[in-house]
Design an enzyme around this catalytic site. Structure first.
Site, short mmCIF file in Angstrom:
data_model
loop_
_atom_site.label_atom_id
_atom_site.label_comp_id
_atom_site.label_asym_id
_atom_site.label_seq_id
_atom_site.Cartn_x
_atom_site.Cartn_y
_atom_site.Cartn_z
N HIS A 165 -17.41 -4.54 83.34
CA HIS A 165 -15.33 -4.53 83.66
C HIS A 165 -15.24 -4.99 85.32
O HIS A 165 -15.58 -4.69 86.41
CB HIS A 165 -14.65 -3.57 83.01
CG HIS A 165 -13.63 -3.64 83.66
ND1 HIS A 165 -12.87 -4.23 82.45
CD2 HIS A 165 -12.38 -3.36 84.58
CE1 HIS A 165 -11.22 -4.06 82.90
NE2 HIS A 165 -11.67 -3.88 83.83
N CYS A 166 -14.61 -5.86 85.37
CA CYS A 166 -14.57 -6.77 86.65
C CYS A 166 -12.88 -6.18 87.50
O CYS A 166 -11.61 -7.14 86.05
CB CYS A 166 -14.63 -8.13 86.34
SG CYS A 166 -15.13 -8.94 88.30
N VAL A 167 -12.71 -5.76 88.32
CA VAL A 167 -11.44 -5.61 88.67
C VAL A 167 -11.31 -6.43 89.39
O VAL A 167 -9.54 -6.93 89.51
CB VAL A 167 -11.72 -4.26 89.46
CG1 VAL A 167 -11.62 -2.90 89.14
CG2 VAL A 167 -12.24 -5.09 91.13
N VAL A 170 -9.89 -8.61 85.94
CA VAL A 170 -8.73 -7.97 85.49
C VAL A 170 -9.29 -7.89 84.21
O VAL A 170 -7.79 -7.76 82.89
CB VAL A 170 -7.16 -8.38 85.98
CG1 VAL A 170 -6.07 -6.69 84.89
CG2 VAL A 170 -6.82 -8.03 86.52
N ASN A 171 -10.33 -7.85 83.77
CA ASN A 171 -11.24 -7.86 82.08
C ASN A 171 -12.88 -7.97 82.37
O ASN A 171 -13.14 -7.73 83.17
CB ASN A 171 -10.41 -9.92 81.84
CG ASN A 171 -10.95 -9.81 80.72
OD1 ASN A 171 -11.32 -9.07 79.86
ND2 ASN A 171 -10.84 -11.12 79.80
#
Ligand SMILES: [Zn+2]
Ligand SMILES: [Zn+2]
Length: 316
Positions: A165-167, A170-171
């Site tokens: 999950h990549c901050v 945001v996805n």
């Protein structure tokens, strides 16, 4: 990442993590705007004006043109990562078994997720049996979990071939947007390297004789800051890119690194070229763009994210 853990810190922090993601977006946009101002508006753009035309005009044109091209590719890739679905598990998903294709699936198998006793399945192949026995179930989504699928506690759903999950975007990054994520990394890296090199003469000049500084103090400070930030980002991105290049070429996700270390031979490793095509597709022209051909989307199971060829499939 496993949904069966009783207390998951990511689940507890999913709200703050999402908020952090939006803060990161603003931070990235601010750094991009700062770099654009320092490189194009302050340093190289003015060299293109007729009044300043000189021997650096060609170089200035190249810097400004490549910078804009990379910026367009970054924004395109970024939007594709953010707005593409990384891959959701279809409702009532169950593994595709060989006996299904032969039309001999038992009613129990069709009904869902209860693993039948082997004695009930006289027509099952050993591979089908293994698939049944290794089939995973997500208690949160109340659905089966295809191979390489993981439950994301931030998105609160299962994601196909989940990488992480990549901050920053945001996805989740998964089966259907991993290529877009990698292109975003590559083009951002190239842009930061270009900005660093383009600002290097100004950075060196910053420490020179103060009387020779032609710009305003605020522009000098912005140029200095942009150089430092771009240098720091380019070095960090280089490390990150090297790691992901190694993962792509071995057909591994970030989540599977530990699992792969324990395996004698990684079952999804099909050879470097095929591993690369599993993510980037087979059309060489589209390797550099966040797009796939319809044929690749149809013919490469890994891009659909539900089934994955293994070494044994290739070796047969
Ligand atoms: Zn789930
Ligand atoms: Zn997620």
């Amino acid at each position: 990442m496993d949904c069966c853990r009783s207390v998951n810190p990511f689940a507890v922090c999913s709200g703050p993590l999402k908020a952090l993601g939006y803060a990161m977006l603003l931070l990235v946009a601010a750094i991009a705007a700062l770099s654009y101002y320092a490189v194009v508006i302050v340093s190289w753009g003015p060299k293109l004006l007729p009044a300043n035309a000189g021997r650096n005009s060609v170089l200035a044109f190249a810097v400004v043109a490549v910078s804009h091209l990379l910026l367009a590719l970054i924004i395109w890739s970024y939007c594709m990562v953010v707005f593409s679905d990384p891959g959701a598990v279809p409702e009532n998903w169950r593994p595709m078994l060989e006996e299904d294709s032969l039309g001999t699936a038992s009613p129990t198998a069709l009904s869902g997720y209860i693993i039948p006793e082997s004695r009930d399945l006289p027509s099952s192949t050993s591979e089908d049996l293994e698939r049944r026995q290794t089939m995973r179930f997500c208690t949160r989504c109340q659905n089966g979990k295809p191979p390489r699928c993981h439950h994301c506690s931030v998105c609160d759903r299962c994601v196909l071939k989940m990488d992480h999950h990549c901050v920053w975007v945001v996805n989740c990054v998964g089966a259907r947007n991993y290529k877009f994520f990698l292109l975003f990394l590559v083009y951002t890296f190239l842009e930061t390297v270009l900005d660093t090199l383009a600002l290097l003469p100004h950075f060196i000049g910053f420490f020179g004789d103060a009387r020779k500084h032609s710009g305003s103090p605020s522009n000098l400070a912005i140029t200095f800051l942009a150089f430092v930030l771009n240098l720091a980002f380019s070095l960090s991105l280089l490390c990150f890119l090297c790691m992901h290049a190694s993962l792509v070429l071995s057909n591994t996700t970030s989540i599977e690194i530990y699992e792969k270390k324990k395996a004698v031979a990684w079952k999804y490793d099909l050879g470097k070229k095929k591993n690369f095509e599993q993510v980037f597709g087979t059309n060489k022209l589209l390797w550099f763009l966040p797009l796939y051909t319809a044929a690749d989307q149809e013919n490469i199971p890994a891009l659909q994210g539900l089934d994955f060829p293994t070494r044994s499939d290739v070796e047969v």
